[in-house]
Design a protein around this motif. Structure first.
Motif, PDB file in Angstrom:
ATOM      1  N   TYR A  43       0.828  -1.203   0.000  1.00 11.62           N
ATOM      2  CA  TYR A  43       0.000   0.000   0.000  1.00 11.62           C
ATOM      3  C   TYR A  43       0.864   1.255   0.000  1.00 11.62           C
ATOM      4  CZ  TYR A  43      -3.044   3.680   1.717  1.00 11.62           C
ATOM      5  OH  TYR A  43      -3.714   4.871   1.868  1.00 11.62           O
ATOM      6  N   HIS A  44       1.939   1.248   0.791  1.00 13.58           N
ATOM      7  CA  HIS A  44       2.745   2.456   0.976  1.00 13.58           C
ATOM      8  C   HIS A  44       4.154   2.063   1.398  1.00 13.58           C
ATOM      9  CE1 HIS A  44       4.007   6.193   3.107  1.00 13.58           C
ATOM     10  NE2 HIS A  44       3.352   6.744   2.120  1.00 13.58           N
ATOM     11  N   CYS A  45       5.134   2.861   0.998  1.00 18.74           N
ATOM     12  CA  CYS A  45       6.515   2.660   1.400  1.00 18.74           C
ATOM     13  C   CYS A  45       7.052   3.983   1.932  1.00 18.74           C
ATOM     14  CB  CYS A  45       7.336   2.176   0.214  1.00 18.74           C
ATOM     15  SG  CYS A  45       9.062   1.902   0.607  1.00 18.74           S
ATOM     16  N   LEU A  46       7.680   3.953   3.098  1.00 21.30           N
ATOM     17  CA  LEU A  46       8.204   5.156   3.721  1.00 21.30           C
ATOM     18  C   LEU A  46       9.650   4.920   4.119  1.00 21.30           C
ATOM     19  CD1 LEU A  46       7.637   7.987   5.016  1.00 21.30           C
ATOM     20  CD2 LEU A  46       7.065   6.734   7.095  1.00 21.30           C
ATOM     21  N   VAL A  47      10.537   5.829   3.753  1.00 19.68           N
ATOM     22  CA  VAL A  47      11.938   5.763   4.138  1.00 19.68           C
ATOM     23  C   VAL A  47      12.175   6.831   5.194  1.00 19.68           C
ATOM     24  CG1 VAL A  47      14.318   5.998   3.346  1.00 19.68           C
ATOM     25  CG2 VAL A  47      12.601   4.963   1.840  1.00 19.68           C
ATOM     26  N   SER A  48      12.807   6.435   6.308  1.00 16.08           N
ATOM     27  CA  SER A  48      13.084   7.397   7.369  1.00 16.08           C
ATOM     28  C   SER A  48      14.504   7.189   7.888  1.00 16.08           C
ATOM     29  CB  SER A  48      12.069   7.268   8.501  1.00 16.08           C
ATOM     30  OG  SER A  48      12.135   5.993   9.074  1.00 16.08           O
ATOM     31  N   LYS A  49      15.059   8.253   8.468  1.00 14.24           N
ATOM     32  CA  LYS A  49      16.399   8.207   9.042  1.00 14.24           C
ATOM     33  C   LYS A  49      16.305   8.525  10.521  1.00 14.24           C
ATOM     34  CE  LYS A  49      18.635   9.661   4.796  1.00 14.24           C
ATOM     35  NZ  LYS A  49      19.472  10.636   4.126  1.00 14.24           N
ATOM     36  N   ASP A  50      17.083   7.775  11.328  1.00 20.05           N
ATOM     37  CA  ASP A  50      17.093   7.998  12.768  1.00 20.05           C
ATOM     38  C   ASP A  50      18.482   7.672  13.299  1.00 20.05           C
ATOM     39  OD1 ASP A  50      16.223   8.513  15.360  1.00 20.05           O
ATOM     40  OD2 ASP A  50      15.581   6.435  15.670  1.00 20.05           O
ATOM     41  N   HIS A  51      19.160   8.665  13.862  1.00 19.07           N
ATOM     42  CA  HIS A  51      20.498   8.503  14.442  1.00 19.07           C
ATOM     43  C   HIS A  51      21.462   7.824  13.470  1.00 19.07           C
ATOM     44  CE1 HIS A  51      17.896   8.988  17.995  1.00 19.07           C
ATOM     45  NE2 HIS A  51      18.919   9.689  18.452  1.00 19.07           N
ATOM     46  N   GLY A  52      21.438   8.236  12.219  1.00 20.06           N
ATOM     47  CA  GLY A  52      22.356   7.691  11.224  1.00 20.06           C
ATOM     48  C   GLY A  52      21.924   6.388  10.597  1.00 20.06           C
ATOM     49  N   ASN A  53      20.828   5.797  11.063  1.00 23.65           N
ATOM     50  CA  ASN A  53      20.299   4.563  10.467  1.00 23.65           C
ATOM     51  C   ASN A  53      19.176   4.903   9.506  1.00 23.65           C
ATOM     52  OD1 ASN A  53      21.952   2.818  11.989  1.00 23.65           O
ATOM     53  ND2 ASN A  53      20.556   2.976  13.724  1.00 23.65           N
ATOM     54  N   VAL A  54      19.062   4.130   8.436  1.00 25.24           N
ATOM     55  CA  VAL A  54      17.986   4.309   7.466  1.00 25.24           C
ATOM     56  C   VAL A  54      17.031   3.128   7.607  1.00 25.24           C
ATOM     57  CG1 VAL A  54      17.401   4.506   5.030  1.00 25.24           C
ATOM     58  CG2 VAL A  54      19.498   5.546   5.880  1.00 25.24           C
ATOM     59  N   TYR A  55      15.734   3.437   7.721  1.00 22.06           N
ATOM     60  CA  TYR A  55      14.699   2.414   7.855  1.00 22.06           C
ATOM     61  C   TYR A  55      13.721   2.508   6.696  1.00 22.06           C
ATOM     62  CZ  TYR A  55      16.376   2.109  12.643  1.00 22.06           C
ATOM     63  OH  TYR A  55      17.154   1.952  13.744  1.00 22.06           O
ATOM     64  N   ILE A  56      13.222   1.355   6.278  1.00 19.57           N
ATOM     65  CA  ILE A  56      12.176   1.291   5.254  1.00 19.57           C
ATOM     66  C   ILE A  56      10.952   0.676   5.923  1.00 19.57           C
ATOM     67  CG2 ILE A  56      11.463   0.331   3.041  1.00 19.57           C
ATOM     68  CD1 ILE A  56      14.441   0.086   2.355  1.00 19.57           C
ATOM     69  N   GLN A  57       9.856   1.423   5.945  1.00 19.73           N
ATOM     70  CA  GLN A  57       8.606   0.900   6.492  1.00 19.73           C
ATOM     71  C   GLN A  57       7.690   0.578   5.329  1.00 19.73           C
ATOM     72  OE1 GLN A  57       6.684   3.202   9.516  1.00 19.73           O
ATOM     73  NE2 GLN A  57       4.750   2.178   9.214  1.00 19.73           N
ATOM     74  N   LEU A  58       7.281  -0.680   5.259  1.00 21.31           N
ATOM     75  CA  LEU A  58       6.412  -1.156   4.189  1.00 21.31           C
ATOM     76  C   LEU A  58       5.029  -1.400   4.765  1.00 21.31           C
ATOM     77  CD1 LEU A  58       8.951  -3.783   2.866  1.00 21.31           C
ATOM     78  CD2 LEU A  58       8.508  -1.536   1.887  1.00 21.31           C
ATOM     79  N   THR A  59       4.019  -0.720   4.252  1.00 18.30           N
ATOM     80  CA  THR A  59       2.652  -0.913   4.712  1.00 18.30           C
ATOM     81  C   THR A  59       1.930  -1.785   3.698  1.00 18.30           C
ATOM     82  OG1 THR A  59       2.673   1.265   5.755  1.00 18.30           O
ATOM     83  CG2 THR A  59       0.522   0.233   5.422  1.00 18.30           C
ATOM     84  N   LYS A  60       1.504  -2.951   4.175  1.00 15.18           N
ATOM     85  CA  LYS A  60       0.802  -3.871   3.292  1.00 15.18           C
ATOM     86  C   LYS A  60      -0.698  -3.585   3.342  1.00 15.18           C
ATOM     87  CE  LYS A  60       2.391  -8.121   3.265  1.00 15.18           C
ATOM     88  NZ  LYS A  60       2.781  -9.445   3.774  1.00 15.18           N
ATOM     89  N   LYS A  61      -1.386  -3.886   2.249  1.00 18.31           N
ATOM     90  CA  LYS A  61      -2.832  -3.688   2.177  1.00 18.31           C
ATOM     91  C   LYS A  61      -3.532  -4.581   3.193  1.00 18.31           C
ATOM     92  CE  LYS A  61      -2.879  -2.657  -2.751  1.00 18.31           C
ATOM     93  NZ  LYS A  61      -3.250  -3.182  -4.076  1.00 18.31           N
TER      94      LYS A  61
END
Length: 81
Positions: A43-61
């Motif tokens: 459904y949606h993909c969000l990339v975020s950064k926190d304290h030098g780490n990169v995260y990918i949050q994948l929201t499934k339908k």
């Protein structure tokens, strides 16, 4: 197959139908896949950064359990890698 990206102790394999997250020890073994997200289920993909780490949050339908039909909109399935 489109691309493979090595990230720390795992890798991301991008194909034309899905994204696969694998333990980087063995790319050829299906057992190495710890997360598979098909584009039809995404459904949606969000990339975020926190304290030098990169995260990918994948929201499934979300799936309507009574009819088995995928509904548009966010669901409770939000794996973050």
């Amino acid at each position: 197959f489109i691309a493979v990206e090595n990230i720390d102790s795992y890798c991301v394999l991008i194909s034309s139908k899905a994204v696969y997250f694998l333990k980087s020890s063995d790319y050829t073994d299906r057992e190495a896949i710890f997360l598979e997200v098909k584009y039809d289920d995404l459904y949606h993909c969000l990339v975020s950064k926190d304290h030098g780490n990169v995260y990918i949050q994948l929201t499934k339908k979300a799936v309507n359990t009574s009819s088995g039909v995928a509904m548009p909109g966010p669901s409770q399935q939000k794996p973050m890698v």
